[in-house]
Scaffold this active site. Structure first.
Site, mmCIF file in Angstrom:
data_model
loop_
_atom_site.group_PDB
_atom_site.id
_atom_site.type_symbol
_atom_site.label_atom_id
_atom_site.label_comp_id
_atom_site.label_asym_id
_atom_site.label_seq_id
_atom_site.Cartn_x
_atom_site.Cartn_y
_atom_site.Cartn_z
ATOM 1 N N ASP A 60 32.939 51.742 40.905
ATOM 2 C CA ASP A 60 33.486 50.392 40.845
ATOM 3 C C ASP A 60 34.745 50.349 39.992
ATOM 4 O O ASP A 60 35.666 49.578 40.256
ATOM 5 C CB ASP A 60 32.418 49.444 40.279
ATOM 6 C CG ASP A 60 32.716 47.982 40.562
ATOM 7 O OD1 ASP A 60 33.676 47.696 41.291
ATOM 8 O OD2 ASP A 60 31.978 47.120 40.050
ATOM 9 N N HIS A 84 25.488 42.197 36.111
ATOM 10 C CA HIS A 84 26.800 42.827 36.339
ATOM 11 C C HIS A 84 27.878 41.767 36.100
ATOM 12 O O HIS A 84 28.036 40.843 36.903
ATOM 13 C CB HIS A 84 26.850 43.329 37.794
ATOM 14 C CG HIS A 84 28.126 44.026 38.158
ATOM 15 N ND1 HIS A 84 28.155 45.346 38.570
ATOM 16 C CD2 HIS A 84 29.413 43.592 38.213
ATOM 17 C CE1 HIS A 84 29.412 45.685 38.857
ATOM 18 N NE2 HIS A 84 30.186 44.627 38.646
ATOM 19 N N HIS A 120 31.965 40.725 35.107
ATOM 20 C CA HIS A 120 33.385 41.040 34.955
ATOM 21 C C HIS A 120 33.938 40.193 33.809
ATOM 22 O O HIS A 120 33.448 39.094 33.540
ATOM 23 C CB HIS A 120 34.138 40.740 36.251
ATOM 24 C CG HIS A 120 33.883 41.759 37.321
ATOM 25 N ND1 HIS A 120 34.864 42.561 37.842
ATOM 26 C CD2 HIS A 120 32.732 42.120 37.956
ATOM 27 C CE1 HIS A 120 34.348 43.364 38.755
ATOM 28 N NE2 HIS A 120 33.054 43.112 38.845
ATOM 29 N N CYS A 166 37.832 44.117 42.267
ATOM 30 C CA CYS A 166 37.255 44.068 43.600
ATOM 31 C C CYS A 166 38.371 43.780 44.589
ATOM 32 O O CYS A 166 39.019 42.734 44.490
ATOM 33 C CB CYS A 166 36.170 42.990 43.702
ATOM 34 S SG CYS A 166 35.438 42.867 45.348
#
Length: 315
Positions: A28, A217, A219, A250
């Site tokens: 990622d 998760h 950001h 992303c």
């Protein structure tokens, strides 16, 4: 799991006494990197992270090199980096899973967004169609003995549709749990969630799916990731996706910046008495090794201070 107690003027907060860090930097973190990172440097990065104590990691992704050229060396990465720890690879569809089955990988991650618009951008499929295909793949993978992780994108907010309804997030999660996944990784893809929202969503998930591993998760788009992780701790969550150096983003979510930095999370947790098993000095060595191959410098707050401290000691 045992818990530790935080007290302050009569306020008692119970949180887990240890946490599992799932390192997502090699996949990622690097997938959106402008410069192509040579395979040998990726392998060195992964091995450095393992040396630092990381025991669960997203190694790479079996996706089309046309869409994500950074991941074109997935098979080589897997061949060099598999060991006794849990090493995930991402596979978005049947073609990707067929490639995975040509390797010795035993843990696979699939993904779907809560947002229909996100799914159309990401996979060119409506949500219902995507889930129908993925749940069949989950069943097949479980029958073949794989550990299966479902990554739930846009679980809080979507760049195209705005705030997601909790019931919609729960519905996607339930589809995967009913299909037999071992783990749900639930993501604040564009970094808009607040600690109150983080607590509410994960507290609800924990009650709804008590027998499924739950991973948060976050950001750090708006600098809220550490606060959200703390909120999740108070909800009893002890698994967190993080990315060394705060790498990531992303390609299908406009505005999504890097994942929360592994070093910042580890520092916060260890200072709170929550054990992670990760050596920060060795972690910083791994970040130092990968930085020259990136298109930008790494300047997470912890690393910046760490480098100043090292410099001061050497003078």
């Amino acid at each position: 799991m045992e818990k530790i107690t935080l007290t302050n003027e009569g306020l008692i907060i119970m949180i887990p006494d240890h946490a599992t860090i799932i390192e997502v930097g090699p996949r990622d973190g690097l997938q959106n990197e402008f410069n192509y990172v040579p395979t040998d440097n990726k392998v060195s990065f992964i091995k450095g992270l393992k040396e630092a104590g990381v025991r669960e990691m997203e190694l790479t992704s079996f996706v089309s090199p046309k869409w994500v050229p950074q991941m074109k060396d997935a098979k080589e990465i897997v061949a060099s980096c598999l060991d006794e720890s849990r090493n995930f690879v991402l596979a978005p569809n049947r073609k990707g899973i067929e490639r995975v089955k040509e390797t010795s990988v035993s843990a696979v991650a699939l993904f779907a967004g809560v947002s229909n618009s996100f799914n159309k951008k990401n996979s060119n499929k409506e949500t219902d169609q995507l889930l129908e295909e993925l749940t069949v793949l989950v069943d097949e993978l479980k029958q073949d003995g794989y550990f299966v992780r479902a990554c739930i994108s846009t679980a809080f907010y979507c760049p195209y549709e705005g705030k997601m309804a909790l019931n919609d997030t729960l519905a996607i999660c339930r589809k995967f749990v009913d299909a037999g996944v071992d783990e749900l990784s639930v993501a604040d893809t564009i970094g808009m969630a607040t600690p109150r929202e983080a607590y509410f969503v994960f507290d609800t998930l924990k009650k709804e799916f008590p027998n499924t591993l739950l991973t948060a998760h976050f950001h750090d788009t708006r600098g809220m990731a550490l606060a959200n992780i703390y909120a999740c701790l108070t909800a009893g969550i002890s698994r967190f996706d993080t990315s060394a150096g705060g790498l990531g983003g992303c390609p299908f979510a406009k505005g999504a910046t890097g994942n929360v930095a592994t070093e910042s999370v580890v520092y916060m947790l260890e200072r709170m008495g929550v054990e992670t098993g990760i050596d920060l000095d060795k972690l910083m060595t791994a970040v130092d090794d990968i930085e020259p191959h990136l298109s930008r410098s790494i300047d997470t707050p912890y690393r910046t201070l760490y480098k100043k401290e090292i410099s001061a000691k050497s003078n």
